[in-house]
Design a protein around this motif. Sequence first.
Motif, PDB file in Angstrom:
ATOM      1  N   UNK A 145       2.675  -6.153   8.028  1.00 55.16           N
ATOM      2  CA  UNK A 145       3.730  -5.162   8.035  1.00 55.16           C
ATOM      3  C   UNK A 145       3.219  -3.823   8.499  1.00 55.16           C
ATOM      4  N   UNK A 146       4.050  -2.819   8.337  1.00 53.88           N
ATOM      5  CA  UNK A 146       3.726  -1.459   8.752  1.00 53.88           C
ATOM      6  C   UNK A 146       3.118  -0.697   7.575  1.00 53.88           C
ATOM      7  N   UNK A 147       1.842  -0.373   7.680  1.00 54.59           N
ATOM      8  CA  UNK A 147       1.144   0.409   6.668  1.00 54.59           C
ATOM      9  C   UNK A 147       1.293   1.875   7.024  1.00 54.59           C
ATOM     10  N   UNK A 148       1.715   2.670   6.046  1.00 54.42           N
ATOM     11  CA  UNK A 148       1.877   4.113   6.282  1.00 54.42           C
ATOM     12  C   UNK A 148       1.194   4.862   5.152  1.00 54.42           C
ATOM     13  N   UNK A 149       0.360   5.820   5.536  1.00 52.89           N
ATOM     14  CA  UNK A 149      -0.274   6.730   4.581  1.00 52.89           C
ATOM     15  C   UNK A 149       0.117   8.134   5.008  1.00 52.89           C
ATOM     16  N   UNK A 150       0.874   8.814   4.156  1.00 49.99           N
ATOM     17  CA  UNK A 150       1.361  10.156   4.469  1.00 49.99           C
ATOM     18  C   UNK A 150       1.590  10.919   3.180  1.00 49.99           C
ATOM     19  N   UNK A 151       1.273  12.196   3.196  1.00 44.53           N
ATOM     20  CA  UNK A 151       1.513  13.072   2.042  1.00 44.53           C
ATOM     21  C   UNK A 151       0.910  12.514   0.762  1.00 44.53           C
ATOM     22  N   UNK A 152      -0.272  11.886   0.868  1.00 45.65           N
ATOM     23  CA  UNK A 152      -0.956  11.374  -0.313  1.00 45.65           C
ATOM     24  C   UNK A 152      -0.388  10.092  -0.867  1.00 45.65           C
TER      25      UNK A 152
END
Length: 118
Positions: A104-111
């Motif tokens: 899937x789509x892994x997203x790391x943003x804003x902690x």
Amino acid sequence: MPRYALLRHTGAPDDPSGCHIDLLLEHGHSCRTWRLATVPRPNAGAQPAVPLPPHRRIWLEPRSAAVSGNRGWAERIHAGSYSGVLPNSTDADVTLQLQGDLQGCLRIANGNCSLTIP
């Protein structure tokens, strides 16, 4: 393709819960790494992602071993590869496509970290 791995890390002296997940993303000669409370579950929402110092690439291989410096025990529990560009800046948002044990789509943003499947 660059690789990813998730490690179950127990007994870390700076972890009050006693167990956490290290998310490793291969980046050059090391791995960018974040501490997560649990394994990301598809479409389960975001969870805190704490940046950690780079980890050695040896942790991308199947293994279970003591962590150097008396910092507990780590075991690889999920692995695969990813596509997309991992930004060089450690504070930039990350959006990658995972293939392998997790997909899937892994997203790391804003902690925070999330895994989504359309």
